[in-house]
Design an enzyme around this catalytic site. Structure first.
Site, short mmCIF file in Angstrom:
data_model
loop_
_atom_site.label_atom_id
_atom_site.label_comp_id
_atom_site.label_asym_id
_atom_site.label_seq_id
_atom_site.Cartn_x
_atom_site.Cartn_y
_atom_site.Cartn_z
N HIS A 12 -20.37 -7.12 -38.57
CA HIS A 12 -19.88 -8.44 -38.02
C HIS A 12 -19.69 -9.49 -39.24
O HIS A 12 -20.30 -9.96 -39.82
CB HIS A 12 -21.50 -9.10 -37.39
CG HIS A 12 -21.21 -10.33 -36.72
ND1 HIS A 12 -21.43 -10.63 -35.35
CD2 HIS A 12 -21.00 -11.72 -37.16
CE1 HIS A 12 -21.40 -11.67 -35.12
NE2 HIS A 12 -20.95 -12.48 -36.21
N HIS A 14 -16.43 -12.24 -40.08
CA HIS A 14 -15.05 -13.04 -39.53
C HIS A 14 -14.33 -13.07 -40.96
O HIS A 14 -14.58 -13.47 -41.98
CB HIS A 14 -15.62 -14.37 -39.39
CG HIS A 14 -16.41 -14.37 -37.92
ND1 HIS A 14 -15.84 -14.83 -36.87
CD2 HIS A 14 -17.83 -14.14 -38.18
CE1 HIS A 14 -16.99 -14.68 -35.84
NE2 HIS A 14 -18.23 -14.59 -36.58
N HIS A 192 -20.81 -13.00 -29.17
CA HIS A 192 -21.75 -13.76 -29.88
C HIS A 192 -22.59 -14.46 -28.80
O HIS A 192 -22.02 -15.01 -28.02
CB HIS A 192 -20.97 -14.93 -30.66
CG HIS A 192 -20.48 -14.44 -31.82
ND1 HIS A 192 -19.58 -13.72 -32.11
CD2 HIS A 192 -20.73 -15.12 -33.16
CE1 HIS A 192 -19.24 -13.48 -33.36
NE2 HIS A 192 -19.89 -14.41 -34.11
N GLU A 195 -27.79 -17.01 -30.21
CA GLU A 195 -27.72 -18.00 -31.45
C GLU A 195 -28.08 -19.41 -31.36
O GLU A 195 -29.27 -19.68 -31.04
CB GLU A 195 -26.38 -17.72 -32.15
CG GLU A 195 -26.30 -18.43 -33.73
CD GLU A 195 -24.77 -18.27 -34.23
OE1 GLU A 195 -24.01 -18.32 -33.34
OE2 GLU A 195 -24.70 -18.72 -35.57
N ASP A 273 -21.52 -12.24 -41.57
CA ASP A 273 -21.05 -12.97 -40.75
C ASP A 273 -19.78 -13.77 -41.65
O ASP A 273 -18.72 -13.39 -41.31
CB ASP A 273 -22.13 -14.18 -40.34
CG ASP A 273 -21.66 -14.82 -38.94
OD1 ASP A 273 -20.59 -14.39 -38.59
OD2 ASP A 273 -22.59 -15.58 -38.46
N ASP A 274 -20.03 -14.98 -42.19
CA ASP A 274 -18.95 -15.57 -43.05
C ASP A 274 -19.58 -15.76 -44.64
O ASP A 274 -20.08 -16.88 -44.95
CB ASP A 274 -18.99 -16.89 -42.41
CG ASP A 274 -18.39 -16.78 -40.83
OD1 ASP A 274 -17.45 -16.47 -40.65
OD2 ASP A 274 -19.30 -17.01 -40.21
#
Ligand code: MCF
Ligand code: ZN
Length: 328
Positions: A12, A14, A192, A195, A273-274
């Protein structure tokens, strides 16, 4: 073996969200693009909350305007991943940002990204696969166009389809057409959910979109029957603890439900994630998890096996990766 050098599988990530701030500033300068208010005084990304994060993400992404920009980004991101022991990574890619959902432009972006990925595989041994991702707050019509781009390019590199963005925007059922199209094209599915949307959004992703993995999914912990269902059905969670803590979903690492979910038999994996947005790396995720939950090498081994099983790549690639995990 130290956790930093363990070979890791990341499901996962981005691509634009992994762009180092200095990379974004460099491109902005080269192209004379003004992106005010997205960095703090130390040059890090600055955002107030999740919704502001989404805006800052889009502002940073606005400097990426050509396939060549994406090739440079891919090289930078994969070098950073490999430096933290990542041997296989799946990245979310969006035709919204790469060619405005025009299939022919999307192909050009993909070609550039793949060339950069193949070079990274040759130099650092890291393998990349892409998950095409409509952005939920852009709405279901754009998601349909995105699904068409995904279906046209499904294959060895584009292996999955997902959805990201504002979990409170619209309803997941409105994206079912896009997910059906992607499934029919042979793509593996994730979404997603769980969350900011709470446990019901996880149920919606399973029932309406029929996904096999959930991005985050951690709020399932608030619904014991749902936790049992995830465990029984072998649904895999792409857990990003550092992201959840940085965005304020949980106040500290020790409050994060990843260990409770794992203890209840839910298949959990770990991702960043980021990473620059959340000041993290895969090594940091591992270190903080070991610290917070006393996880030993055995737990990380279990997580790596789960991640490999759940990866959206072909069997031959998995076999090669398996050997690399085993011969560390
Ligand atoms: O996982 C985090 C937080 N939750 C939801 N969405 C995103 C996250 N990071 C990026 N995104 C979204 C965002 O809308 O994914 C899109 C961004 O524009 C990019 S997908 C290539
Ligand atoms: Zn994400």
């Amino acid at each position: 073996m130290s956790l930093a050098t363990r070979p890791k599988i990341e499901l996962h990530l981005h691509l634009e969200g992994a762009a180092p701030p200095a990379f974004v500033r460099g491109l902005a300068k080269e192209k004379s693009i003004d992106i005010p208010g997205i960095f703090d005084e130390r040059g890090h990304y600055a955002y107030a909350d999740f919704w502001d994060f989404l805006k800052v993400y889009e502002a940073a992404t606005s400097v990426l305007r050509t396939p060549e920009d994406y090739a440079r980004l891919t090289s930078a991101v994969l070098a950073e991943c490999a430096a933290h022991g990542v041997i296989y990574v799946e990245t979310f890619l969006s035709p919204d940002f790469c060619g405005g959902r025009d299939v022919s432009a999307w192909r050009d972006y993909l070609h550039a990204i793949r060339e950069a990925a193949e070079a990274a595989e040759r130099s650092d041994g890291i393998v990349l696969r892409g998950i095409v991702t409509p952005i939920r707050h852009f709405g279901p019509d754009k998601a349909k166009e995105t699904a068409l781009c995904a279906a046209e390019t499904a294959g060895e590199f584009i292996t999955g389809f997902g959805i990201g963005g504002d979990e409170k925007a619209g309803h997941l059922k409105d994206f079912a057409w896009a997910f059906d199209m992607a499934r029919e094209a042979g793509l593996r599915l994730t979404a997603h959910a769980g969350e900011w949307g709470g446990p019901q959004s996880v149920r919606d992703a399973l029932d309406r979109l029929r996904v096999e993995r959930i991005g985050h999914g951690v709020r399932a912990i608030e619904d014991p029957a749902l936790v049992d269902r995830l465990a029984e059905d072998g649904i895999v969670l792409e857990v990003c603890p550092g992201s959840n803590v940085a965005l304020g979903l949980y106040p500290t690492w020790r409050d994060h439900p990843v260990e409770k979910l794992r203890a209840k038999g839910v298949k959990v994996t770990v991702s960043t994630d980021d990473p620059p947005f959340f000041h993290t790396t895969m090594s940091r995720e591992y270190d903080r998890l070991a610290e917070a939950f006393d996880w030993d090498e055995g737990v990380f081994e279990e997580i790596e096996r789960t991640s490999l099983d759940a990866a959206f790549c072909d069997a031959a690639t998995k076999e090669t990766l398996k050997k690399r995990l085993e011969t560390r």
